[in-house]
Design an enzyme around this catalytic site. Structure first.
Site, PDB file in Angstrom:
ATOM      1  N   LEU A 147     -19.509  -5.517  -5.875  1.00  0.00           N
ATOM      2  CA  LEU A 147     -20.567  -6.155  -6.647  1.00  0.00           C
ATOM      3  C   LEU A 147     -21.885  -6.103  -5.901  1.00  0.00           C
ATOM      4  CD1 LEU A 147     -19.184  -9.485  -8.190  1.00  0.00           C
ATOM      5  CD2 LEU A 147     -20.117  -7.526  -9.424  1.00  0.00           C
TER       6      LEU A 147
ATOM      7  N   SER B  36       8.681  -6.978   5.635  1.00  0.00           N
ATOM      8  CA  SER B  36       7.361  -6.429   5.318  1.00  0.00           C
ATOM      9  C   SER B  36       7.472  -5.017   4.763  1.00  0.00           C
ATOM     10  CB  SER B  36       6.480  -6.411   6.569  1.00  0.00           C
ATOM     11  OG  SER B  36       5.969  -7.674   6.832  1.00  0.00           O
TER      12      SER B  36
ATOM     13  N   HIS C 192       0.569  -2.502   8.300  1.00  0.00           N
ATOM     14  CA  HIS C 192       0.984  -2.969   9.626  1.00  0.00           C
ATOM     15  C   HIS C 192       2.376  -2.490  10.004  1.00  0.00           C
ATOM     16  CE1 HIS C 192       2.803  -6.541   7.452  1.00  0.00           C
ATOM     17  NE2 HIS C 192       3.705  -6.390   8.398  1.00  0.00           N
TER      18      HIS C 192
ATOM     19  N   ASP D 157      -3.576  -3.947   3.309  1.00  0.00           N
ATOM     20  CA  ASP D 157      -2.327  -3.834   4.059  1.00  0.00           C
ATOM     21  C   ASP D 157      -1.290  -2.980   3.321  1.00  0.00           C
ATOM     22  OD1 ASP D 157      -0.707  -4.242   6.277  1.00  0.00           O
ATOM     23  OD2 ASP D 157       0.320  -5.940   5.356  1.00  0.00           O
TER      24      ASP D 157
END
Length: 511
Positions: free
Chosen positions: A307, A252, A141, A171
């Protein structure tokens, strides 16, 4: 008794070193515009407060770790053209960086965006140098929507970065600058961290470069639903490290390190009622982050094993209650993953797992909730084998599952192996004659599942827009799109219509 208290006292010290907010930083980012990286945030956390910290118990550990970490943490400036974008609730960049043009709230979702000045970043975040030759890890982001990425080192030296690749499902993004001999951080084994362990968060919150904050690991394996609710993650992996080290907008993509200055996580999210620090920060574990960047660097895309099960998290009381009501069952709230069904080409079904089994362990990892399963499987690649421990009618069993990709394959792929729609980051759905007549169209397909940061997204296309022509030829099905762009190289021209009926022509370079 006194002796016991003396032994326990050092372990009872808890505190917070908070990042300061200055008037100058706010003015730099714009008082009402929130240009800085707004990170992820949710509004479910209660307000909290913390006691002061006596640092005498930790000595010089923080100083040594800070000296190691600060030179390897960078500022990332995201420049982008923001013309003809959709409403703000569909513009992911606004979720994480805020609206740099000010005042566009929920009541103004349909306002047309203006174009940001070319010399001003649309948002800023952090990154971590992970190799001396200039590879940098950050958040997806932080780099989303950019047409230019500028990296500024702690010594103020600036570079234009190349975006090597991104993964919305975790992310994580990988960038590259052309330089040698750079300071960098080593990845630590995030499986070895403990709740209560001291950690440092290093980044550039609110425009305050090279800010260091301290706290402890508050929890491990947190899933907060942020990647699916606010991101474009089709198959999100959430197993965050939770910390009370102060993290604010701009952190971030920055580093979460242990007291040795080793990278244990990439700071990604804050949980807050205001969008600013209130005691909860979340970081992508270093083991997962390292796997993602290794895939991007080696293959050009992320290799993801599955899976192949449809599941119910038994630790989530709301989901269990809802499932019981819908299917007239009597499942008990507890721990583990209840198998409700299987996907196509399921490795789990082929390995003998059945509907109603409860997965309790993958290899040596205990599975208590979906975050545990997400992490244990999400860090694997197609073709990897895992030992799954499960309960069936109260009896424990084990089986070995060969993981597959979403198409059922068990081998790794490169960009050359991708389909056209995978390369450009969107699927397409045919539209009926009635819709064509309503909009006055002779052709068209609706874009769906547009991936954040993809070529289609960069061209301004979001879910629901109608693509009418590609390279001057009409398209009426996904097969038409595949046919026109298969083996095509160079710049593709695309005509599309937004949900107001406005027409645009854009282009993108075919990957």
């Amino acid at each position: 008794m006194k002796s016991t208290l003396k032994k326990l006292l050092p372990f009872a010290v808890v505190g917070v070193i908070s990042g300061a907010t200055t008037v100058g930083a706010i003015q730099y980012l714009g008082h009402n515009s929130n240009n800085g990286d707004q990170s992820y945030f949710t509004t479910s956390a209660p307000n909290t407060s913390f006691a002061g910290m006596n640092t005498g118990a930790v000595g010089d550990d923080f100083v040594k770790a800070a000296k190691t970490t600060v030179p390897a943490v960078v500022t990332i400036k995201n420049y982008q053209s923001r013309t003809a974008s959709r409403a703000s609730e569909q513009d992911l960049f606004d979720f994480f960086f805020g609206d740099p043009f000010g005042g566009r709230g929920q009541g103004q979702q349909r306002q047309k965006q203006q174009q940001a000045p070319d010399n001003m970043p649309s948002g800023m975040g952090s990154g971590v140098i992970i190799s001396p030759d200039g590879y940098i890890i950050s958040n997806n982001h932080v780099v989303a929507g950019a047409n230019k990425l500028e990296v500024v080192l702690s010594n103020k030296k600036s570079y234009i970065a190349t975006l090597v690749g991104t993964d919305p499902n975790t992310d994580i993004s990988l960038l590259k600058i052309e330089e040698k001999g750079l300071p960098y951080l080593n990845f630590a084994n995030s499986d070895n961290i403990d709740v209560g362990q001291w950690v440092l968060a290093v980044g550039n919150p609110l425009g305050l470069n090279s800010t260091v904050t301290a706290g402890i690991v508050s929890a491990k394996g947190r899933g907060i639903g942020i990647l699916s609710s606010q991101g474009k993650a089709a198959n999100p992996i959430e197993s965050f490290i939770q910390t009370d080290a102060a993290i604010n907008p701009g952190n971030s993509g920055g580093a979460l390190v242990n007291t040795n200055g080793e990278l244990i996580g990439i700071n990604s999210a804050i949980q807050s009622t205001t969008g600013y620090y209130q005691g909860y920060g979340f970081a992508v574990p270093s083991n997962l982050a390292r796997k993602i960047v290794e895939d991007i660097k080696k293959f050009g895309i992320v290799q993801r094993g599955f899976l192949g099960v449809q599941s119910l998290d038994l630790s989530n009381d709301q989901l269990v209650t809802s499932y019981n009501q819908q299917y007239k069952t009597n499942l008990k709230i507890g721990s583990g993953i209840y198998i409700t069904g299987f996907g196509e080409n399921s490795g789990a079904e082929d390995a003998g797992l059945k509907k109603g089994d409860v997965i309790t362990k993958v290899d040596t990892y205990d599975i208590t909730d979906f975050a545990d399963l997400s992490m244990s499987i999400g860090s694997k690649r197609p073709g990897d084998k895992v030992q799954v421990t499960y309960l069936r009618n109260g009896k424990e069993g084990t089986t070995t599952v060969t993981l597959r990709d979403q198409k059922g394959g068990t081998s790794t792929r490169t960009k050359a192996d991708l389909s056209v729609t995978e390369k450009i980051g969107s699927e397409f759905q045919s539209i009926d004659d009635r819709t064509k007549a309503y909009y006055g169209l002779n052709s068209g397909v609706v874009a769906k599942n547009v991936i954040e940061g993809s070529e289609m997204a960069k061209a301004g296309i979001v879910d629901g827009y109608i693509i009418t022509e590609i390279n001057g030829k009409p398209v009426n099905s996904q097969k038409d799109v595949e046919s026109l762009l298969n083996k095509f190289s160079g710049t593709a021209q695309i005509k599309y219509m937004d949900d107001y009926g406005r027409n645009y022509q854009r282009g993108f370079k075919m990957p």
